[in-house]
Structures are given as C-alpha cells and as structure tokens.
Design a protein around this motif. Sequence first.
Motif, PDB file in Angstrom:
ATOM      1  N   ASN A 140     -48.898 -18.452  13.491  1.00  0.00           N
ATOM      2  CA  ASN A 140     -48.333 -17.079  13.862  1.00  0.00           C
ATOM      3  C   ASN A 140     -46.993 -16.807  12.805  1.00  0.00           C
ATOM      4  N   ILE A 141     -47.080 -17.371  11.527  1.00  0.00           N
ATOM      5  CA  ILE A 141     -46.383 -16.857  10.643  1.00  0.00           C
ATOM      6  C   ILE A 141     -47.082 -16.083   9.468  1.00  0.00           C
ATOM      7  N   SER A 142     -46.794 -14.756   9.258  1.00  0.00           N
ATOM      8  CA  SER A 142     -47.378 -14.189   8.317  1.00  0.00           C
ATOM      9  C   SER A 142     -46.646 -12.905   7.980  1.00  0.00           C
ATOM     10  N   ASP A 143     -46.926 -12.233   6.999  1.00  0.00           N
ATOM     11  CA  ASP A 143     -46.343 -11.202   6.063  1.00  0.00           C
ATOM     12  C   ASP A 143     -47.355 -10.486   5.200  1.00  0.00           C
ATOM     13  N   GLN A 144     -47.015  -9.487   4.748  1.00  0.00           N
ATOM     14  CA  GLN A 144     -47.903  -8.795   3.659  1.00  0.00           C
ATOM     15  C   GLN A 144     -48.055  -9.600   2.353  1.00  0.00           C
ATOM     16  N   LYS A 145     -46.955 -10.680   2.002  1.00  0.00           N
ATOM     17  CA  LYS A 145     -47.460 -11.455   0.892  1.00  0.00           C
ATOM     18  C   LYS A 145     -48.359 -12.466   1.114  1.00  0.00           C
ATOM     19  N   ILE A 146     -48.345 -12.944   2.166  1.00  0.00           N
ATOM     20  CA  ILE A 146     -49.669 -14.150   2.465  1.00  0.00           C
ATOM     21  C   ILE A 146     -50.941 -13.118   2.213  1.00  0.00           C
ATOM     22  N   TYR A 147     -51.091 -12.231   2.797  1.00  0.00           N
ATOM     23  CA  TYR A 147     -52.456 -11.671   2.848  1.00  0.00           C
ATOM     24  C   TYR A 147     -52.763 -10.957   1.623  1.00  0.00           C
ATOM     25  N   THR A 148     -51.776 -10.634   0.837  1.00  0.00           N
ATOM     26  CA  THR A 148     -51.887 -10.254  -0.657  1.00  0.00           C
ATOM     27  C   THR A 148     -52.487 -11.301  -1.462  1.00  0.00           C
ATOM     28  N   LYS A 149     -52.023 -12.521  -1.386  1.00  0.00           N
ATOM     29  CA  LYS A 149     -52.126 -13.623  -2.167  1.00  0.00           C
ATOM     30  C   LYS A 149     -53.589 -14.049  -1.903  1.00  0.00           C
ATOM     31  N   ARG A 150     -53.751 -14.162  -0.454  1.00  0.00           N
ATOM     32  CA  ARG A 150     -55.014 -14.869   0.110  1.00  0.00           C
ATOM     33  C   ARG A 150     -56.077 -13.777  -0.275  1.00  0.00           C
ATOM     34  N   ALA A 151     -55.815 -12.384  -0.087  1.00  0.00           N
ATOM     35  CA  ALA A 151     -56.919 -11.803  -0.598  1.00  0.00           C
ATOM     36  C   ALA A 151     -57.332 -11.640  -1.934  1.00  0.00           C
ATOM     37  N   ALA A 163     -62.370 -11.681   1.972  1.00  0.00           N
ATOM     38  CA  ALA A 163     -61.451 -10.736   1.265  1.00  0.00           C
ATOM     39  C   ALA A 163     -61.343  -9.532   1.687  1.00  0.00           C
ATOM     40  N   LYS A 164     -62.456  -9.066   1.955  1.00  0.00           N
ATOM     41  CA  LYS A 164     -62.563  -7.770   2.725  1.00  0.00           C
ATOM     42  C   LYS A 164     -61.689  -7.665   4.208  1.00  0.00           C
ATOM     43  N   ALA A 165     -61.829  -8.814   4.772  1.00  0.00           N
ATOM     44  CA  ALA A 165     -60.939  -8.895   6.153  1.00  0.00           C
ATOM     45  C   ALA A 165     -59.337  -8.846   5.864  1.00  0.00           C
ATOM     46  N   ASP A 166     -58.955  -9.766   4.818  1.00  0.00           N
ATOM     47  CA  ASP A 166     -57.618  -9.504   4.392  1.00  0.00           C
ATOM     48  C   ASP A 166     -57.006  -8.173   3.850  1.00  0.00           C
ATOM     49  N   TYR A 167     -58.005  -7.669   3.233  1.00  0.00           N
ATOM     50  CA  TYR A 167     -57.641  -6.106   2.596  1.00  0.00           C
ATOM     51  C   TYR A 167     -57.387  -5.139   3.753  1.00  0.00           C
ATOM     52  N   SER A 168     -58.274  -5.588   4.833  1.00  0.00           N
ATOM     53  CA  SER A 168     -58.407  -4.695   5.985  1.00  0.00           C
ATOM     54  C   SER A 168     -57.062  -4.848   6.601  1.00  0.00           C
ATOM     55  N   THR A 169     -56.630  -6.048   6.845  1.00  0.00           N
ATOM     56  CA  THR A 169     -55.375  -6.316   7.168  1.00  0.00           C
ATOM     57  C   THR A 169     -54.101  -5.498   6.865  1.00  0.00           C
ATOM     58  N   LEU A 170     -54.024  -5.667   5.365  1.00  0.00           N
ATOM     59  CA  LEU A 170     -53.247  -5.187   4.583  1.00  0.00           C
ATOM     60  C   LEU A 170     -53.100  -3.508   4.538  1.00  0.00           C
ATOM     61  N   ARG A 185     -60.885  -3.511  -1.264  1.00  0.00           N
ATOM     62  CA  ARG A 185     -61.895  -3.405  -0.097  1.00  0.00           C
ATOM     63  C   ARG A 185     -63.092  -2.847  -0.590  1.00  0.00           C
ATOM     64  N   ALA A 186     -63.335  -1.815  -1.223  1.00  0.00           N
ATOM     65  CA  ALA A 186     -64.406  -0.979  -1.695  1.00  0.00           C
ATOM     66  C   ALA A 186     -65.170  -2.064  -2.464  1.00  0.00           C
ATOM     67  N   LEU A 187     -64.629  -2.727  -3.524  1.00  0.00           N
ATOM     68  CA  LEU A 187     -65.164  -3.647  -4.538  1.00  0.00           C
ATOM     69  C   LEU A 187     -65.883  -4.748  -3.568  1.00  0.00           C
ATOM     70  N   CYS A 188     -65.275  -5.217  -2.552  1.00  0.00           N
ATOM     71  CA  CYS A 188     -65.785  -6.027  -1.725  1.00  0.00           C
ATOM     72  C   CYS A 188     -67.124  -5.694  -1.154  1.00  0.00           C
ATOM     73  N   PHE A 189     -66.961  -4.351  -0.802  1.00  0.00           N
ATOM     74  CA  PHE A 189     -68.158  -3.844   0.116  1.00  0.00           C
ATOM     75  C   PHE A 189     -69.315  -3.684  -1.092  1.00  0.00           C
ATOM     76  N   VAL A 190     -69.122  -3.547  -2.079  1.00  0.00           N
ATOM     77  CA  VAL A 190     -70.001  -3.384  -3.119  1.00  0.00           C
ATOM     78  C   VAL A 190     -70.715  -4.633  -3.465  1.00  0.00           C
ATOM     79  N   SER A 191     -69.933  -5.752  -3.648  1.00  0.00           N
ATOM     80  CA  SER A 191     -70.457  -7.283  -3.621  1.00  0.00           C
ATOM     81  C   SER A 191     -71.168  -7.664  -2.522  1.00  0.00           C
TER      82      SER A 191
END
Length: 337
Positions: A140-151, A163-170, A185-191
């Motif tokens: 339960n420790i999260s912020d924008q930076k975590i999701y940006t780096k992980r995505a 990656a798609k899931a993390d971009y959706s969270t952002l 996220r769109a590029l993830c959808f393409v892939s």
Amino acid sequence: IEKKSDYYQAFYCRGLLYKKKPDDKAAIDDFTSAIKIKPSQLQSFLQRAEIYMKQGKYKPAISDYSYCIIQRPDTAQYFFLRSIAFIKVNKADSALIDLNKTITLKPSSGNAYYYRGLLLDSLGKTAEAIKDLSQAIALNISDQKIYTKRAAYYFKEGKFELAKADYSTLINKYKADTKNNILNRALCFVSLALYDSAITDFGKVISMQGQEPYEKPYIYRGYAYTKIKKTAGALSDYNKAISINPESAMAYEKRAYIYYDMNKSESALEDLNKSIKLKPSADAYFLRGAVIDGLKKTDKEKYKKLDPCDDLIKAADMGHKEAREKALIICPDYIGQ
C-alpha cells in the motif's frame, strides 16, 4: 527550567513547541540541552535530526541517527531514517545497507521497499528495482513515480499486458502526463493485437494535440488500421502524418506498403525513395527491392536500370531475414552469410 535546570523533559517539550512554531534554532538548542542532560532519551536525537534534514544538514542528521542505531540496533525506523540521509549525500552503498537492514527488521515496511527500489533503479539494477517497487505497491505504498517507472520497464521488456495496466492506472488514478501515457497504452494495445482499442487511444492523443500536432500518432493509428484491413483510414492517417512532417521517413515507408498492397507500385516506389533518402531501413530496402522486382516483370524496358538485388542484399546485410531468403532465390551473385 528556571527552577530545575536539569529537567530534560522540559527542554524536550519546549523544543517540540519551538519546532512547531517553527523556530528551528531554538528547537535545536533545546533538544541539544535535553541530550546533554539525558543522552539515553533518543527522541531528542530524532527530533533534532528531523530539523537537520529539513535544513539540508544531512551529516549531523546522520550522526544523530547513528547514535540512535548504536543504542537500539533492533529498531528498523532508525536504519530507514538514516538511509534517507545517506541518499541525500549520494552515499548509495550506505543507504542500500540501511534499507536492507530495515527490511530485515521489518519486512512489512513498504517505504523501505519503495526507496530501495528507487535507489536500485538509479544504480541501473532495473529488474531488482521493479520487484521492490511492486512489493511497495503490495504494501500500500504507491505514487505516480512507481507506476511510471514500472510501466516503462514492463514496456521495454515486452510485458505489454502489465505495462498496459500500469499506464491505465496513471491515466485514470493519477491523471498523470495523460497524452503520453495514453499514447504508450495505445502502443501496448498494438503489441497485444488489440487494434480497435489502440485506434481509440490514438484518436484521444490526436484530439489532445492542439495547435502543434506531431505525426507519430497518425502513423501508429495508420498501422493499426492496416491490421484490421481499413485501408482508407490508414492511407488518410499516413497522408496527414506527411502533411505535418514531410521529413518523416516512417510515414513514407508505411504509406508505401499501402500503395504496394493496392498495386500502385510506382507510388510505392516514389515513397520508398523518399523514405530511404531520409532514413534508410532494412524494411524500406526490402520493400523497394520487392517493388522493383514486380515492376521489372510488368515493364522490363522502363525499369531496366533498376536492380532489385541491390536493395534486397542491402536489406539482408542489415539483418532482414525475408530479404535474405528472397535474395538467395533471385540474386545469382548473392551467397548469403
């Protein structure tokens, strides 16, 4: 204090009031007085270190946290606080040791995983960093930076569903840098071959461009259109991309594929010539070789000066597998590698 000058609790409590005021100098003086009277009272060290941290005086803060660690080496919080101070003075190795110790003493410390993840990332240990950041999220420790780096990491590693899931969270939770995150996220959808979803997202990006559009969302959407056999939409997007940036090699190359599939070989050849002049690529050389080969079969005299093998061999030398296979068939002097 006037009546009992060695009353450390009074100095400590007054220090807290000064800190809240705030009057950092007076607070530090009182915490220091409390420490002199009773050095075993660690809260005075911690309060003083906190002020030092706020002031950017990291070395005395490290000293105070170190004293606390010596007195209570089983307390995870002290190691964690010192690790942050070490990070501030660019002592990554020391910070990492303290964060490791924090996690050993308190495995449920989401903050420790968070900062260790960021530290590991700064040291180029990306895979380890992502594990820590993911654990921080689980705690339960999260912020924008975590999701940006992980995505970004998941995208680079080809883990497009994650990656798609993390971009959706952002996009949905943090409303963060929305245009770029929707594009990614769109590029993830393409892939993931989810072309309709990709087209929707590319459309959102295009609608957000304002007065200074750029060509790549149109190119990407054009590609998605080709995958679902919507040639008119693809051609329209490639035309728009070229009108925005006439120097886009990618746009010419992609449009050439459309023309080739429409049996408009001369138009395809014209686009490929432009693409290769702007930025040569193995795909462009391969397609031009294929186009030339087809044109020579229909009008050998008109195109007699063009040799498809020149382009096919270039493409093969650049690692294009299909070009190599075709060159082995139609180019008598090509022996391959």
